[in-house]
Design an enzyme around this catalytic site. Structure first.
Site, PDB file in Angstrom:
ATOM      1  N   LYS A 140       0.863  -1.188   0.000  1.00  9.50           N
ATOM      2  CA  LYS A 140       0.000   0.000   0.000  1.00  9.50           C
ATOM      3  C   LYS A 140       0.891   1.225   0.000  1.00  9.50           C
ATOM      4  O   LYS A 140       2.046   1.152   0.432  1.00  9.50           O
ATOM      5  CB  LYS A 140      -0.854   0.021   1.271  1.00  9.50           C
ATOM      6  CG  LYS A 140      -2.106   0.844   1.132  1.00  9.50           C
ATOM      7  CD  LYS A 140      -3.221   0.037   0.522  1.00  9.50           C
ATOM      8  CE  LYS A 140      -4.447   0.873   0.254  1.00  9.50           C
ATOM      9  NZ  LYS A 140      -5.596   0.041  -0.113  1.00  9.50           N
ATOM     10  N   ASP A 171      -6.942   4.422  -4.327  1.00  8.20           N
ATOM     11  CA  ASP A 171      -7.626   4.302  -3.034  1.00  8.20           C
ATOM     12  C   ASP A 171      -8.232   5.695  -2.822  1.00  8.20           C
ATOM     13  O   ASP A 171      -8.427   6.418  -3.817  1.00  8.20           O
ATOM     14  CB  ASP A 171      -6.611   3.915  -1.929  1.00  8.20           C
ATOM     15  CG  ASP A 171      -7.285   3.414  -0.645  1.00  8.20           C
ATOM     16  OD1 ASP A 171      -7.652   2.235  -0.589  1.00  8.20           O
ATOM     17  OD2 ASP A 171      -7.458   4.211   0.301  1.00  8.20           O
TER      18      ASP A 171
HETATM   19  N1  GLU Z   1      -7.398   0.301  -2.689  1.00  6.41           N
HETATM   20  C1  GLU Z   1      -8.173  -0.860  -2.965  1.00  6.41           C
HETATM   21  C2  GLU Z   1      -8.191  -1.758  -1.745  1.00  6.41           C
HETATM   22  O1  GLU Z   1      -8.236  -1.270  -0.639  1.00  6.41           O
HETATM   23  C3  GLU Z   1      -7.774  -1.555  -4.252  1.00  6.41           C
HETATM   24  C4  GLU Z   1      -6.338  -1.916  -4.403  1.00  6.41           C
HETATM   25  C5  GLU Z   1      -5.952  -2.451  -5.784  1.00  6.41           C
HETATM   26  O2  GLU Z   1      -6.801  -2.562  -6.653  1.00  6.41           O
HETATM   27  O3  GLU Z   1      -4.760  -2.747  -5.935  1.00  6.41           O
HETATM   28  O4  GLU Z   1      -8.213  -2.959  -1.819  1.00  6.41           O
END
Ligand code: GLU
Length: 459
Positions: A139, A179
């Site tokens: 992340k 996100d």
């Molecule tokens: N931010 C999204 C999550 O919390 C998607 C992440 C992604 O698609 O890599 O899962």
């Protein structure tokens, strides 16, 4: 880090193994409140699996899984439209690559700090494992506040952010997506800069791309749709469905909008949406076309929705949405938005199911209240996994230079959500906590990652 010898695991794995580990995590990661919360919530449920699989303790899997493989913090300088210079902080936490390249979104929000990125990255490991797709957990983001910034400012910020981050990315290495604060526009600028610096059209290095240049159908809808599909599965195990249910949704971003859309398609009446100023309650059901229009034009506040909608809808400033009576609650805004008191109110109003569209929106005491009242509760790592799962489908399409139809992609998403529900449900049963999706999700995700880590040796 130390752990008790494994011989004691069988006696009382929770206090003998897990408590000292948690204390050590608190000590080594001071001030990272949200990370502590996310770790605690997972560790609390792992006692039975550690008792059954002492090899995980011997191999120090917990210590290793709680320590990111790599943490990047970098300076992001940029200049605004008046030529004033700003310096933000960029983050990427590459948490675990045992199942595939690091995968997880980027969040641009003033609240972003290392603790937030680590909580999100930690959750992402288990969420991604639950999808059954070959993706590790990571992340990132920045404390940059995109609010009221011009398009040109957003572009310059994204370019500066990617100028540093690009060296750490790659379709086989680390694959970010969006996100909070990062949507299609930002992914476009980030991808453009990556392509320019590397001189590679490496579609699979970012997901959430535009449909004309490597994006996947249904990716935009996937998190919200998936959350509702998971809710429908939970209700099905209780002999119910969404038809005719009154649903409260918080938030008004991408996840909230598409959760509302799918819930409406399945016959529910969605009566709320919200933002940081307050919430809208609309007893006739949210007019989604109007909400989308408001969000896409102007300041995009839900108060404007209420003004334009008139009639049965009203804007309630400065309050949270959970005081509105509902059968199903879908928190789709941000972390820690359902307090213990909110949960008491929800239960008093007869809520049957709560599914987290956002990451960790339900505070620990609220989870306890809901579970004790027998409410079906789906943690985000299961309920909102449809987004990242569809990102993995986007990677698949990019790798094969193919693009699939909306219908086919949505069907794959629906299959994945049914699979996640099934594995959480059966795992909870297998470990003696039937109906407890927190236990089911944590253990099912953990086992997959821990087995891969064991197989791959001490790295
Ligand atoms: N931010 C999204 C999550 O919390 C998607 C992440 C992604 O698609 O890599 O899962």
């Amino acid at each position: 880090m130390t752990a008790e010898p494994h011989t004691q695991v069988h006696h009382d794995s929770r206090s003998r193994v897990i408590e000292p580990l948690y204390a050590e995590i608190l000590r080594r990661n001071r001030g990272e409140t949200e990370f502590h919360q996310a770790v605690r919530e997972v560790l609390e449920t792992l006692g039975p699996v550690l008792a059954k699989r002492p090899e995980f303790v011997d191999a120090r899997i917990i210590e290793r899984i709680c320590e990111p493989e790599r943490q990047l913090i970098f300076r992001v300088p940029w200049s605004d439209d008046s030529g004033d210079i700003h310096v933000n902080r960029g983050f990427r936490v590459e948490f675990n690559s045992s199942l595939g390249p690091y995968k997880g979104g980027l969040r641009f929000h003033p609240s972003v700090n290392l603790g937030i990125v680590k909580f999100l990255g930690f959750e992402q490991i288990f969420k991604n494992a639950l999808t059954g797709m070959p993706i590790g957990g990571g992340k990132g983001g920045s404390d940059f506040d995109p609010k009221n910034r011009s398009d040109a400012e957003i572009m310059r910020f994204c370019q500066s952010f990617m100028t540093e981050l690009h060296r750490h990315l790659g379709e086989y290495t680390d694959v970010p997506a969006g996100d909070i604060g990062v949507g299609g526009r930002e992914i476009g600028y980030l991808f453009g800069q990556y392509k320019r610096i590397t001189n590679r059209y490496e579609s699979g290095v970012l997901t959430g791309k535009g449909l004309g240049w490597g994006g996947s159908q249904a990716r935009t809808e996937a998190t919200g749709y998936g959350c509702v599909l998971f809710t429908a599965e939970m209700l099905r195990t209780r002999g119910e469905d969404l038809d005719g249910q009154r649903v409260a949704v918080s938030g008004s971003g991408n996840v909230a909008i598409y959760a509302t859309e799918k819930a409406q398609q399945l016959g529910a009446t969605v009566v709320t949406c919200s933002d940081s100023d307050g919430y809208v309650v609309d007893d006739k059901g949210i007019d989604l076309d109007l909400l989308k229009e408001v969000k896409e034009s102007g300041r995009g506040r839900v108060s404007e929705y209420a003004q334009r909608r008139g009639g049965a809808s009203r804007f309630v400033p400065g309050r949270g949405v959970w005081e509105v009576p509902c059968d199903v609650a879908l928190p789709c805004a941000t972390q820690n938005e359902i307090t213990g008191d909110d949960a008491i109110t929800l239960v008093r109003n007869g809520v049957k199911a709560v599914a987290e569209g956002a990451n960790m929106p339900t505070m620990p005491e609220a989870v306890r209240v809901l579970q004790e009242a027998g409410v079906a509760f789906a943690p985000g790592k299961a309920a909102n996994a449809g987004g990242v799962a569809t990102s993995a489908l986007e990677m698949q399409q990019n790798a094969s230079r193919d693009s699939w139809s909306f219908g086919y992609t949505e069907e794959r998403l629906a299959d994945i959500m049914r699979y996640i529900h099934h594995s959480c449900h059966t795992t909870a049963e297998r470990y003696g906590s039937p109906g407890n999706y927190v236990v089911g999700a944590n253990i099912a995700g953990f086992e997959v990652v821990a087995d891969a880590m064991l197989a791959q040796g001490l790295i």
